[in-house]
Design an enzyme around this catalytic site. Structure first.
Site, PDB file in Angstrom:
ATOM      1  CG  ASN B  79      -1.771  -1.252   1.272  1.00 13.04           C
ATOM      2  OD1 ASN B  79      -1.558  -2.101   2.126  1.00 13.04           O
ATOM      3  ND2 ASN B  79      -2.676  -1.405   0.320  1.00 13.04           N
ATOM      4  CB  ILE B  87       0.417   6.424   2.230  1.00 15.24           C
ATOM      5  CG1 ILE B  87       1.861   6.679   2.643  1.00 15.24           C
ATOM      6  CG2 ILE B  87      -0.248   5.414   3.146  1.00 15.24           C
ATOM      7  CD1 ILE B  87       2.011   7.638   3.795  1.00 15.24           C
ATOM      8  CB  CYS B  88      -3.157   3.206  -1.007  1.00 15.72           C
ATOM      9  SG  CYS B  88      -4.887   2.909  -1.375  1.00 15.72           S
ATOM     10  CG  LEU B  89      -4.442   4.618   5.847  1.00 17.36           C
ATOM     11  CD1 LEU B  89      -4.644   3.122   6.059  1.00 17.36           C
ATOM     12  CD2 LEU B  89      -3.450   5.151   6.875  1.00 17.36           C
TER      13      LEU B  89
END
Ligand SMILES: [Zn+2]
Ligand SMILES: [Zn+2]
Ligand SMILES: [Zn+2]
Ligand SMILES: [Zn+2]
Ligand SMILES: [Zn+2]
Ligand SMILES: [Zn+2]
Lengths: 548, 222
Positions: B79, B87-89
């Site tokens: 991620n 960042i993939c959050l």
């Protein structure tokens, strides 16, 4: 369930009667007045190249929304705010909402953010919450207990002023008024978001309209944010409905309703050019993202052409250039009007701006500047000359397309020049302001026809070879020729003694050009309905090209 | 005082005063709106023992709009972009809530290292690696932690009782493909040097097509 409707029955009946009476009368008139011999388009009926549509103001769309909301209120017995949240959540699909709500109302209400889920009615404590009425371990209903147990500190801005005004949705996640205001404004203005969730982490409750209103209304400048919020709601409703499309022009809030072009299949037979009704220029295509009138060619082909032009723009760039060299003396010539008949200032050589050929060959006898000689393609032997032929073929059409686009842009100049001429005419002749309007009308007509012509080249590029294409290009040529003649007439110098003649000529030519344009649009539109047009490439909604 | 400034100052101070947490927030320059966060890699993960730094930009409408964060330290994680640190959050996007803080967001990043979400990848190549061979993925992640985040490397991990893969494939650990390394080794370069250069060039997945052979050789000759 009908008692909730906005209009009283009396009002409705009254309007219905009047409309019916009107309609019947008109129909009778048409039938009686014009026999079968007269080919007159009946009043109210559209031409083949026109599509039926309505333009709606924001208020009119809001009325449609209200009808749906009232309908849901009546069936479910919920209040207006709840019905709104439910409908927005389900993207205004009433049937689906009714089905799902009947199945399990609680699930729907939780999903739409109307109520807190039963099982976890104790909201999860947010990481930094310094104030919480549920974390202290004992439960006292809000109404019985004034919140005094510990001083309030806003979990967002950390403000602990005792006089601070606080607000919470039904979940009781409490924040200060200032934070709520900043949050709602940021959501609506920065994000264009109409669904405004509670600020607590993981809380899915959505703020109902009265809550948002109570926050925004006392704010200075808030009517703007509140208006923006209303617009966002309308935009969502319109986006959820295939029959509707929001006007793409900046800061316009009108909507167009065009049910006859709402399906993909319909776009193979109609070119749904519509106008939002707010301003004359607000013209756009209902069926695709092109923000102008791309008649007579259908959306699929128009989009394919634009994509090709974008992809090949490098190769074709030189054509866009606004200057060219005289083919006779090589001096630079600038195009400054819409007319393609160029005369070199230096050597007086006359030539065609589009094909650079001598103008004499374009005269009245034969005008073939619109038609690409396909034979060159057939003669191509090896791969290299084949690819050159295909580029040349593309450039032939692109050249003419770009020329009309360019000329249409230059028509602003032409407008200014014409206005000046009209003033001069009022001085040098006895003509009144009304009487010199023929110039303006002519310029407008030229402009309109260049738009049609532009797109006919996109269409011709993809039309399969054969009789139909030849007929299409004959009509195209006739219009092209008429427009050039009128365009040239408009640029000719004015002398007091020739004004009456000029007026007569321009007026006649304008009528003729109008007729030619009508023929191109009408015949092409009919061709789509009759399935007459065949392409040399696969186009969505059409038969595949026949292999030869 | 500006509400955003007051809140950020308080957050920085609170974080400093909190002796129990291992999250740090520091100023980069005078601006309180561009910060650097850091935290140790969580124990029991390939990131254990590493020190991870995060670039923090606080937008105008903070905390009503989410804070912008990306890793400064290179991280091998499905991620997190192996190239840019993006960042993939969800909480950095639509699940953001104004009650979240810089500290709580950094804690969420720390726990993201514990629980990768390969179905919502930021780095497709790394995610593919994670899904196809977890142990090989972990070797690479440990290697990256050692190289970029000052981690202890595979030896300490072995001391913890892991008997797995005594003979470690250096190539796989670096997240490279054997064929690529072989190709450049065949040109007469030292294997370790090839691995080092390809790793630095991020010679993986879609990147391979972007990097010419000449470029690799140029680096190898340096
Ligand atoms: Zn507050
Ligand atoms: Zn809440
Ligand atoms: Zn409009
Ligand atoms: Zn269209
Ligand atoms: Zn010349
Ligand atoms: Zn010509």
């Amino acid at each position: 369930m009908s008692s909730d409707y906005e209009f009283s029955d009396d009002d409705g009946d009254y309007y219905d009667d009047e409309e019916m009476l009107d309609g019947t009368q008109e129909d009778d008139m048409d039938m009686d007045a014009f026999g079968e011999d007269f080919k007159v388009v009946p009043k109210g009926k559209h031409k083949a190249y026109e599509v039926e549509y309505d333009s709606l103001s924001q208020a009119a769309v809001e009325k449609l929304m209200k009808q749906d909301v009232d309908h849901i209120c009546g069936i479910f017995g919920v209040d207006v705010s709840t019905a709104n949240l439910l409908l927005r959540y389900i993207k205004w699909n009433k049937e689906r909402l009714i089905e799902k709500y009947m199945d399990n109302p609680t699930t729907m209400l939780v999903a739409a953010g109307v109520i807190v889920p039963e099982a976890s009615s104790q909201p999860a404590p947010a990481p930094i919450r310094t104030h919480s009425s549920t974390s202290s371990g004992f439960h006292i209903p809000k109404s019985l207990k004034p919140k005094v147990e510990e001083p309030f500190v806003c979990p967002i801005c950390f403000d602990d002023d005792t006089s601070i005004q606080t607000l919470a949705l039904d979940c009781e996640h409490t924040f200060c008024f200032g934070c709520w205001t900043a949050y709602v404004n940021s959501k609506i203005r920065d994000e264009g978001e109409h669904s405004i969730r509670c600020m607590a982490e993981g809380c899915a409750l959505v703020a109902p309209d009265p809550f948002i209103r109570s926050i925004l209304i006392p704010e200075p400048g808030a009517p703007k944010t509140w208006d923006r919020f209303q617009e966002l709601l309308v935009r969502q409703f319109v986006a959820c409905n295939n029959d509707l499309k929001f006007c793409p022009y900046p800061s316009c809030t009108n909507t167009v309703s065009c049910p006859s072009a709402s399906s993909k299949a319909s776009l193979a037979t109609v070119v749904p050019t519509v106008s939002c009704g707010a301003l004359r220029e607000h013209m756009f295509c209902f069926g695709c993202p092109i923000e102008s009138d791309h008649r007579p060619v259908v959306c699929g082909v128009a989009r394919m052409w634009l994509k090709k032009c974008r992809d090949d723009s490098e190769t074709a760039n030189w054509i866009k250039s606004n200057t060219k060299e005289c083919t006779n003396c090589q001096s630079t010539i600038e195009k400054n009007g819409g007319c393609n008949h160029m005369t070199c200032k230096k050597c007086k050589h006359e030539f065609c701006w589009v094909c650079m050929g001598p103008w004499s060959e374009h005269g009245t006898a034969w005008y073939s500047c619109n038609r690409f000689d396909e034979k060159t393609g057939v003669d191509a032997r090896d791969a290299q000359s084949k690819s050159r032929a295909s580029l040349e073929r593309y450039l032939h059409y692109y050249n003419r397309w770009a020329n009309h686009e360019q000329s249409a842009k230059l028509s602003l100049d032409l407008y200014a020049k014409t206005e000046k001429k009209m003033e001069d005419m009022q001085i040098t002749s006895a003509l009144t302001w009304i009487e010199v309007q023929f110039m303006k009308k002519a310029v407008e007509e030229v402009d309109k026809c260049r738009m049609t012509l532009k797109w006919t080249y996109a269409m011709a590029y993809y039309l399969a070879k054969g009789n139909q294409k030849d007929l299409f290009e004959d009509n195209q040529r006739d219009l092209e020729k008429a427009v050039e003649d009128l365009s040239e007439l408009l640029e000719s110098p004015i002398e007091a003694e020739n004004i009456p003649t000029l007026r007569q000529q321009v007026t006649n030519k304008t009528v003729y050009v109008q007729k030619r344009n009508e023929i191109v649009l009408e015949d092409t539109a009919n061709g789509f309905v009759e399935g007459r047009w065949k392409w040399n490439i696969t186009v969505e909604g059409f038969d595949d090209p026949e292999s030869d | 005082m500006d509400a955003r400034l007051r809140r950020v100052n308080k957050e920085i101070a609170d974080c400093k005063n909190d002796k129990t947490s291992n999250i740090r927030i520091e100023l980069i320059d005078e601006s309180p709106f561009h910060l650097k966060g850091s935290f140790p890699g969580p124990d029991g993960t390939p990131y254990e023992g590493g020190h991870f730094e995060v670039d923090i930009v606080i937008p105008e409408s903070y905390p009503f709009q989410p804070v912008k964060m990306k890793f400064i330290t290179k991280v091998y994680h499905p991620n997190i972009s192996s190239a840019s640190g993006a960042i993939c959050l969800d909480i950095l996007k639509d699940a953001w809530s104004p009650v979240l803080t810089l500290k709580s967001t950094l804690i969420s990043l720390q726990s993201l290292l514990c629980s990768p979400e390969p179905n919502d990848p930021q780095d497709a190549e790394v995610a593919k690696h994670y899904s196809t061979s977890k142990s090989s993925f972990e070797d690479t992640a440990i290697y990256w932690t050692q190289i970029y985040a000052g981690g202890p490397g595979p030896k300490e991990k072995k001391g913890k009782g892991s008997s797995r893969s005594d003979v470690r494939d250096e190539v796989a650990i670096a997240g490279l493909e054997k064929a690529h390394v072989d190709q450049f080794e065949a040109l007469g370069f030292q294997r370790s040097k090839v691995i080092d250069v390809l790793r630095r060039l991020n010679y993986r997945g879609a990147n391979v097509a972007q990097i010419t052979d000449d470029r690799v050789v140029e680096e190898l000759l340096k």
